[in-house]
Every structure is written in C-alpha cells, then in structure tokens.
Design a protein around this motif. Sequence first.
Motif: not given
Length: 339
Positions: A232-240
């Motif tokens: 996960i790089q450059g996109e939100v980590q939080d899955e929700n």
Amino acid sequence: MPPPQLTTPLSASAQRRQFATAYSVLETAIAEHAFPGAAFSVLANGRVLALDGLGGFTYDRPTEAVTGSTVFDLASLTKVIATTSMAMLLYQRGKLALDQPLVHILPAFAQEESPGGPRYQVTLRMLLAHASGLPGYVRLFTESEGREELLDACLRLPLEAAPCTRAEYSDPGFILLGQALEAIAGEPMDTFCAREVFTPLGMSSTCFRPPPDWRSQIPPTEEDLTFRHRVIQGEVQDENCFVLGGVGGHAGLFSNALDPLLYAACLLGLRGLHLAGAANLHPGSDSTFHHPRAVAPWQFPGAGLGYTLPAFLFGNLFQSPFGRPSRLRRNFPLDRFRA
C-alpha cells in the motif's frame, strides 16, 4: 507533478543544535527499527522553527530518504484537519446544529426504531465527542463490495452503549459524521475542504486521493497480504476508507510535515489569516468546539468537539489543548498557552 519541495526554516546544523534531544530520540528509534523514517516540524510564536526528515521509506537499502517535503498518509488526523474543520465552518455559517439528531440528516440510521429510542438521541455533538454509543472500530470492508454497501452497513451498526453515557473513540461515528456533513454542505468532503481550508491556508501538499504521480514519493504503509494483496503506497491504508473511495470522515487525508503547521497556526490564531472559510477556524472566532464544557466534562474527561482538551484541566496523558493522538504514529499536539 510531484508534491512541492520545501526549504527548511533554519540551516540543518542550527535545527540539530536547537532540537538535539528530538533528533536523538528519532534517530535511536529508527536504528532500533521502531519505524524506518520520520518527518517532523515545530511551530512556536508563529514561526516554523524546525522542518526535517530522518531515515527512509522502508528498511531496505537503498531506499528513498524521508525529507521535510515527504507526504504521508495522515490516517486519523483526517478527523481533525478535515472533518472537524468542516463541522466548525458549517456551524459558523449557521448550517449545522450541534444538537440535531443524526436521523434528521441520515434517516436510515433509525433502522425502523420507534421515535424517542436510543438511535434518535444520537446527535452531531455526540459524534464529534465520540460519545454516540457506536463501536470504536468494525471491519466493515470485509462484507462490503463498494461505498454504498459499506455506508449502509455502518448505518445499521448497533449501539454498544446508550448515547452520551460513555466515551469510545469511534471510526464508525466519524464515517457517519462525514456523511452528515456532506449532506448538510451539499457537496463531497474532499472538494469542500480543498476550497474552504487547504487552499486558503496554502496547504499545497494536503489532499485526499493523491494523484498518481505523487505515489512513488509517498512512503508505503504496509504490505497487505489479506485484503488488497499488494504493498500500500500512495493510497489510503485504512481499508474502510479504501472501500469508500479514499475519502472518509475518519481517514483518507495525505499531507507533509509543514501543512499541518499552517493549519495549526490558523487554529491558534497566530497568522492573522482572513481567507475564505479558514478565517473562522481559530478559537477567537468561536470557542464552542474547544471549550471544556462542549460536552459534559464530568462524564468525558478531556473531550472537546473533535479535539482532546488540556491535561492540566482533566489529568489525562495527552498534554495539549487541541489535537488528536493517532494509533498510527501521526501526532498533532497544539498548545496555545506555551511556546
């Protein structure tokens, strides 16, 4: 274009001398693999005294170096910088009533409960104060195929406590708060905050959903082996938040180490900014959100509306009038009383 590159306020050697202890703590933590890199900044008396980065994006060698310009996933600081700011501005403009029940804005939250039931008692004030009775965290993404399905699941979550009887730091609460604010404003949170907060304050590296050409310049947050099955790089980590499309009331914001200081300076009334909506963010314009009696302090020590309040008033461990500590190591302490 990649994110803007910044210049440090002092020479590297001057910063190191003035903040030698902070450098030592961070360098030791990096050497002990507490984290691979860190960016930090310091604001005092209206001046940026420090802006720097240490370590790298990963533990691999070679790796991209962290600098004061590096953009990070801000995680739960989204709740302060975006969501609470949007609520403050809407409140200032007379569009948001803090004691309005959530069901008046999002009727599906009632879930066929009889009027007067607990869900009808949940207000926007309670959501801001994490006192709604909603759970702290739920893996909604595991059963949701897209944004609308996740929001529907969030609206259907059972209360774990009667409203305003306990404080529980709640991601679902801020997801629903974000939806309510968008309904009140009549536009998405990301466009509202970009126009009313980030642009007026010159926060040029702050945004939801960073553009593709920024992504290689943003440190990866994890190797996701169970959900997205990629680094996960450059996109939100939080899955929700990812299932929501990258914009949520609880997560999704990205920024560097400087932009939050520009926001902090406005919030503390230090820069004299009178631009668009951002002028009304500082406490001098209205103390409602920062006042220790914004919610009942005898029930919720340290709780303001969207902010944690002073330790010297409530005896908690967070030593700062405003801010939000984050479990993901993004910290934003503000103190208008001490330099």
